[in-house]
Design a protein around this motif. Sequence first.
Motif, short mmCIF file in Angstrom:
data_model
loop_
_atom_site.label_atom_id
_atom_site.label_comp_id
_atom_site.label_asym_id
_atom_site.label_seq_id
_atom_site.Cartn_x
_atom_site.Cartn_y
_atom_site.Cartn_z
N ILE A 1 -3.55 -8.95 0.26
CA ILE A 1 -2.99 -9.45 -1.00
C ILE A 1 -4.07 -9.48 -2.08
O ILE A 1 -3.87 -9.01 -3.20
CB ILE A 1 -2.40 -10.87 -0.81
CG1 ILE A 1 -1.19 -10.82 0.13
CG2 ILE A 1 -1.99 -11.46 -2.15
CD1 ILE A 1 -0.68 -12.18 0.58
N ARG B 1 -3.82 -10.41 6.12
CA ARG B 1 -2.81 -10.30 5.07
C ARG B 1 -3.33 -10.86 3.75
O ARG B 1 -3.13 -10.27 2.70
CB ARG B 1 -1.53 -11.03 5.47
CG ARG B 1 -0.42 -10.68 4.51
CD ARG B 1 0.88 -10.68 5.19
NE ARG B 1 1.42 -12.03 5.13
CZ ARG B 1 2.73 -12.26 5.04
NH1 ARG B 1 3.58 -11.27 5.03
NH2 ARG B 1 3.16 -13.49 5.01
N HIS C 1 4.40 -12.33 -0.82
CA HIS C 1 2.94 -12.27 -0.63
C HIS C 1 2.17 -13.23 -1.52
O HIS C 1 1.13 -12.88 -2.08
CB HIS C 1 2.44 -10.84 -0.85
CG HIS C 1 2.69 -9.94 0.32
ND1 HIS C 1 2.96 -10.40 1.59
CD2 HIS C 1 2.71 -8.58 0.42
CE1 HIS C 1 3.14 -9.38 2.41
NE2 HIS C 1 3.00 -8.27 1.72
N LEU C 2 2.68 -14.45 -1.64
CA LEU C 2 1.89 -15.49 -2.32
C LEU C 2 0.87 -16.04 -1.32
O LEU C 2 1.12 -16.03 -0.11
CB LEU C 2 2.80 -16.61 -2.83
CG LEU C 2 3.75 -16.19 -3.95
CD1 LEU C 2 4.84 -17.24 -4.13
CD2 LEU C 2 3.01 -15.97 -5.26
N LEU C 3 -0.28 -16.51 -1.82
CA LEU C 3 -1.27 -17.12 -0.92
C LEU C 3 -0.83 -18.56 -0.65
O LEU C 3 -0.74 -19.37 -1.58
CB LEU C 3 -2.66 -17.07 -1.56
CG LEU C 3 -3.16 -15.64 -1.76
CD1 LEU C 3 -4.42 -15.60 -2.62
CD2 LEU C 3 -3.41 -14.95 -0.43
N PHE D 1 6.22 -7.92 -4.24
CA PHE D 1 6.59 -7.46 -2.90
C PHE D 1 7.88 -8.13 -2.42
O PHE D 1 8.24 -9.21 -2.88
CB PHE D 1 5.48 -7.80 -1.90
CG PHE D 1 4.15 -7.19 -2.24
CD1 PHE D 1 3.85 -5.89 -1.88
CD2 PHE D 1 3.19 -7.93 -2.93
CE1 PHE D 1 2.62 -5.33 -2.19
CE2 PHE D 1 1.96 -7.38 -3.24
CZ PHE D 1 1.67 -6.07 -2.87
#
Lengths: 398, 225
Positions: A308, A304, B96-98, B92
Amino acid sequence: MLREAFRLALDSFRTNRLRSALSLIGVVIGVASVVTVTSIAASGTAYIRGMYDQFALDAIQVYPGWDRGSGQPGIVFDAALVSDIAREVPEVKAVLPRSSLGGELTAGRASASAQISAVASSYIAAMGASIELGRSFDTSDEYRKRSVVVLGSEIAASLFPEGDPVGKEVFAQISGSTYRLEVIGVIAHKEAFFADDWDRTAYITYSYAVGKIAADLRIEILTVVAASREATLKLGDDLERFFLERTGSPESANVISPKKWAESDMKVTKTISLLLSGIAAISLLVGGIGIMNIMLVSVTERKREIGIRKALGATPRHIRAQFLVESSVLTMAGGIIGLAFGSGLAWIAVKSFKWSFVASPETAAVAFAVSAATGIFFGLYPAARAAKLDPVEALASE
Amino acid sequence: MSDAIVLVAASRHYAMGDVVVKALDGVSFAVASGEKVAIMGPSGSGKTTCMHLIGCLDRPSSGRVLVGGEDTAEMGEAELASLRNRTVGFVFQQFHLLPRLTIAENAEVPLVYAGVAPRERRRRAKEALERVGLGDRRSHRPTELSGGQRQRAAIARALVNDPAILLADEPTGALDSATGASILQLFDEINRAGTTIVVVTHDRSIGDAFPRVIRLRDGRLEESC
Ligand SMILES: Nc1ncnc2c1ncn2[C@@H]1O[C@H](COP(=O)(O)OP(=O)(O)O)[C@@H](O)[C@H]1O
Ligand SMILES: [Mg+2]
């Protein structure tokens, strides 16, 4: 970009400490073995180089062997032999005779029992000894059979505790006779090697000894000086062949070249090196496969994240670089640990050979190169897998 | 006004064994630069697939997709990534942040891939976070923020490289309605500043607030205004 990749790599170890550490064991063992081998080799090379410097390596010494059957010397060293060697063996500059006479030296009230060695005038220089005070023999001392002596440093100190003995006289008692000798020089301190106990020997010229002390003096050792330092190694072989041809027995004479001596020591380390190289190869392979495995797991787990990053504009090349840096940073961490372990191991080995340990920058470079190469090589496939991931599919993964 | 996005008979088919799933089937429309558009339709109608094509995350099986005037069908992976990086910002539903990075670092990521120097990256990330009202939360990690704040951080990240197009896939889907409303208001402000906005949603009440709605059903265009 690379700096980012480094940061990411360190980050990912922090989160997976135990797993990363375990996967590193193979690399650690591999690098430690490589480091041990190169360290021992570096120390051994330094040792040999030290021998070169300490003992003049363009000189090879020969002494007669003993015939097992008769119990007699295998060969008699005489003037004829000296001239034959000079004529028949190639690349010989000089053949220098040497004999020992036991005796006692006195100067004023001081006395010392000493080895008195009769040598050719060029012997001291040929053996790499240096003169601390005064001068060494010259050819006219030899030619004129002058009653002059060059003292080892300890003898000089015990006979002349008050200082400079040059120009002073000493008396030598040899086989009941007394000889008056003029001190012309003192040899600087030098470790004893083979026949020469440099600090505790008084040197007189061979011609003086034969002419004035004992006409029947036997040559005990011949020092054969090569025409050049490069010729020395071959000279050792040539001398062995010369004596074998002359007497038909390989034991008739012993040819001592410091290089050969050093190399026989190196044989032990060659065996150790070979063994360790095998261990290094196997553990680097096993360690590398471990790294590949952990990186594949990491790629799967971080699908994932990869998705991203791709959505944010990472090219396949960016992703590949990230994972390659990660695997090589991982293995280089193993390399550092391996470097420490290997250096310790090499230190113990080197000390047990009684050499001095050489910490060479090449060893560290080798450790880094080997570990980085392992990381890059075994990281290639996982990195390629990560780079090839379809962004949509990667984003959708859990 | 030039077109930011053009789809010409764009299709995206997935081969699932013997059957071919037509996620998108010959869709054509254009979005003018500076427009604010909603793509609506029931679940499975092809909205996300459509957004992936517009966002250069995927290429059409047939037809053409032009983003910022560039045809994506012929592009290689690296070119596509670079186009994505320069012209598109994604938001999103799941943010969908890291997770391991602070939101400031998250916001810097597109700039890293754009090759922007660290100092400039920090400045622009700060600016973007201030724009979405998170100027004082820069050193927080995503888990330390509420859902609305996370989505704002994601929007800051999408805007940081100054893209022509902002794409949002169900951006309010994981938020309560009040928070969702504030996110939509933020989109409004961003649009007024000149950014083209395409929002994908299945929520009629959201779509109704958009000046233009593109409706999809079973991978085909239902009607467009
Ligand atoms: N990778 C894929 N493989 C096969 N079918 C897919 C894939 N992605 C989407 N689909 C199918 O395409 C259709 C449209 O999906 P999607 O674009 O996600 O719809 P929406 O976002 O409107 O819910 C669905 O029927 C879905 O099952
Ligand atoms: Mg969807």
